[in-house]
Structure formats: structure tokens, C-alpha cells
Design a protein around this motif. Structure first.
Motif, PDB file in Angstrom:
ATOM      1  N   ILE A 132       0.842  -1.207   0.000  1.00  0.00           N
ATOM      2  CA  ILE A 132       0.000   0.000   0.000  1.00  0.00           C
ATOM      3  C   ILE A 132       0.873   1.252   0.000  1.00  0.00           C
ATOM      4  N   ILE A 133       1.948   1.239   0.790  1.00  0.00           N
ATOM      5  CA  ILE A 133       2.879   2.377   0.820  1.00  0.00           C
ATOM      6  C   ILE A 133       3.464   2.615  -0.577  1.00  0.00           C
ATOM      7  N   LEU A 134       3.902   1.542  -1.237  1.00  0.00           N
ATOM      8  CA  LEU A 134       4.488   1.669  -2.571  1.00  0.00           C
ATOM      9  C   LEU A 134       3.460   2.146  -3.593  1.00  0.00           C
ATOM     10  N   THR A 135       2.232   1.647  -3.488  1.00  0.00           N
ATOM     11  CA  THR A 135       1.180   2.054  -4.422  1.00  0.00           C
ATOM     12  C   THR A 135       0.904   3.553  -4.308  1.00  0.00           C
ATOM     13  N   GLU A 160      10.825   9.654   0.932  1.00  0.00           N
ATOM     14  CA  GLU A 160       9.508   9.760   1.563  1.00  0.00           C
ATOM     15  C   GLU A 160       9.009   8.428   2.135  1.00  0.00           C
ATOM     16  N   ILE A 161       9.768   7.360   1.931  1.00  0.00           N
ATOM     17  CA  ILE A 161       9.366   6.049   2.449  1.00  0.00           C
ATOM     18  C   ILE A 161      10.327   5.616   3.551  1.00  0.00           C
ATOM     19  N   SER A 162       9.784   5.112   4.633  1.00  0.00           N
ATOM     20  CA  SER A 162      10.623   4.577   5.718  1.00  0.00           C
ATOM     21  C   SER A 162      10.924   3.109   5.404  1.00  0.00           C
ATOM     22  N   TRP A 163      12.051   2.885   4.716  1.00  0.00           N
ATOM     23  CA  TRP A 163      12.406   1.532   4.290  1.00  0.00           C
ATOM     24  C   TRP A 163      12.848   0.697   5.484  1.00  0.00           C
ATOM     25  N   PHE A 182       9.647  -4.358   3.559  1.00  0.00           N
ATOM     26  CA  PHE A 182      10.243  -4.439   2.223  1.00  0.00           C
ATOM     27  C   PHE A 182      11.419  -5.414   2.254  1.00  0.00           C
ATOM     28  N   PRO A 183      11.248  -6.625   1.702  1.00  0.00           N
ATOM     29  CA  PRO A 183      12.320  -7.627   1.777  1.00  0.00           C
ATOM     30  C   PRO A 183      13.581  -7.218   1.011  1.00  0.00           C
TER      31      PRO A 183
END
Length: 243
Positions: free
Chosen positions: A35-38, A126-129, A134-135
Motif C-alpha cells: 500500500i505504501i508503494l502504491t 519519503e518512504i521509511s524503508w 520491504f524484503p
């Protein structure tokens, strides 16, 4: 659909319907990461290519399948729906897909294969990897030249993608084998690799914005005329933006 629950969200003006297996929730890493990636993809895809072409986007998190068409994505499993490379690839087929939008096959898979590289710099901050959601965490674009690494991997002997890179170096778009109704997977792979590596090379030589502007222009032509994108459309747009 009996085995799935529907989770709906309005994202960047698009009604997105996630069909999630009943044994999972939105808190599950597979679903949460996807959902975060979308959300991030929709933001930048519309910035790059224009308005999303469908009123609704259905995403089915189905086992290990990975395929897509405009408005529909089937992608699943841990490391599928939350894969920062595979998910943007499949989502981009809403713009560039099969014989609907492109007359040339390399313009179907090429943009979808290169998009995660084009987007990475925008998405990264902007994403907390993390390894749970996230594998495969993409490299930080501020410390790693992902474009150069991708091109090197595709065109240097000894790397796993060398054969695809070799095909790219030996062919131009006029030489590519046509994808007909009975085309082989090998022909499809050649077209996909050629388009991907061409866009990476053009990005390295002429900059990311030039390539994005070119893809935006050719998709806008399709959007307004419903005429399939051709090689000539791409090259004319590209020459316009580097002039």
C-alpha cells in the motif's frame, strides 16, 4: 473473491481497491508495504505520465502471480506486492501495456522495467524503508548510481544479464523481432531488455527529466488520439526535448 476482503482507499484522486486474502490484514508486512508503494507510485506516475487512465485501480494480492493491464494488477506473496521493483513495474502497465497503447513491444515493457529507476530518487526520501515491510530495500540514490549499475549489469560479460545486454548492443528498434499472436517468451524478453536498457542509457546521457518528458509526450498522444505509440513518436519527442 470469496477468499478475499476488499480494502478501498482514495489515493491521489484514484479509487484503489485492494483485494487482500482473508488470512491477512493491512498491518501484515506484505500488505502494508504494498500500500505504501502504491501510494508513492500513483503520486509520481501521474506527475510523470499524466492523469491515471482508469477511474478505478484493482490490485489483487494473489499468491505468486505477477501480471497487469490498465486498471488491474495481479501480484502477490511476500516480496511481490511489497517489492519496490516488481510492483511499480506492474503498475506502470496501466499506462504502457501490450498492443493497446504501443505499436512497438519495447515501448510496452521498456518504460515499466525502467520506471523504478526513474522513480527511485523521488520515492526514496519519503518512504521509511525497513526489512520487515520491504524484503529488498533499494539502494540509496544519493550514494549509489543505480542507473549506471543497471546499465553495467546489462552490458558487461560475467553479469547475469549479459546476454540481454548483448542483444541490446547488437540491435536497434528496426531489428527487433515482432511480437505476434504466437510469439515466444524469448522474443518478449529481448524486446523488454532492449527497451529497458535503451531508456537507462538515454537517462545516463541526457538526464532523467528528458526521458520522463519524452514518455509523457508519447502517452499524451495516445491519450488524445487513441493512436498506438510508435518508434517515430518516441524519437521525435526525444529529439524535441534535447533540442
Amino acid at each position: 473473491t470469496d477468499n478475499y476482503q476488499s480494502v478501498e482507499e482514495k489515493i491521489e484522486g484514484v479509487e484503489v481497491i485492494f483485494l487482500i486474502p482473508n488470512n491477512l490484514t493491512v498491518a501484515d508486512p506484505t500488505i502494508k508495504g504494498g500500500i505504501i508503494l502504491t501510494k508513492s507510485w500513483l503520486k509520481y506516475a501521474q506527475k510523470y505520465f499524466g492523469l491515471y487512465p482508469c477511474k478505478k485501480l484493482y490490485i489483487v494480492t494473489y499468491e505468486n502471480e505477477a501480471c497487469a493491464s490498465p486498471g488491474d494488477v495481479f501480484i502477490g506473496g511476500f516480496g511481490g506486492f511489497n517489492d519496490p521493483y516488481l510492483l511499480p513495474h506492474e503498475l506502470t502497465h496501466s499506462y504502457f501495456w501490450g498492443y493497446q497503447t504501443s505499436q512497438t513491444a519495447w515501448l510496452t515493457e521498456g518504460p515499466s522495467s525502467a520506471i523504478h529507476l526513474l522513480m527511485l530518487g523521488d520515492m526514496y526520501n519519503e518512504i521509511s524503508w525497513n526489512n520487515i515491510d520491504f524484503p529488498w530495500i533499494p539502494p540509496n540514490p544519493s550514494t549509489t548510481n543505480v542507473f549506471l549499475n543497471s546499465f553495467t549489469e546489462g552490458t558487461t560479460p560475467g553479469w547475469s544479464k549479459y546476454e540481454k545486454g548483448k542483444v541490446y548492443l547488437e540491435k536497434n528498434s528496426c531489428d527487433l523481432e515482432e511480437e505476434t499472436e504466437g510469439y515466444s517468451e524469448a522474443i518478449h524478453e529481448i524486446n523488454a531488455a532492449w527497451g529497458h536498457l535503451l531508456l537507462v542509457e538515454l537517462t545516463l546521457k541526457f538526464g532523467k527529466q528528458t526521458v520522463i518528458d519524452t514518455l509523457h509526450a508519447v502517452y499524451e498522444k495516445y491519450r488524445y488520439t487513441n493512436e498506438k505509440i510508435t518508434d517515430a513518436d518516441f524519437y521525435k519527442a526525444f529529439l524535441y526535448y534535447i533540442a
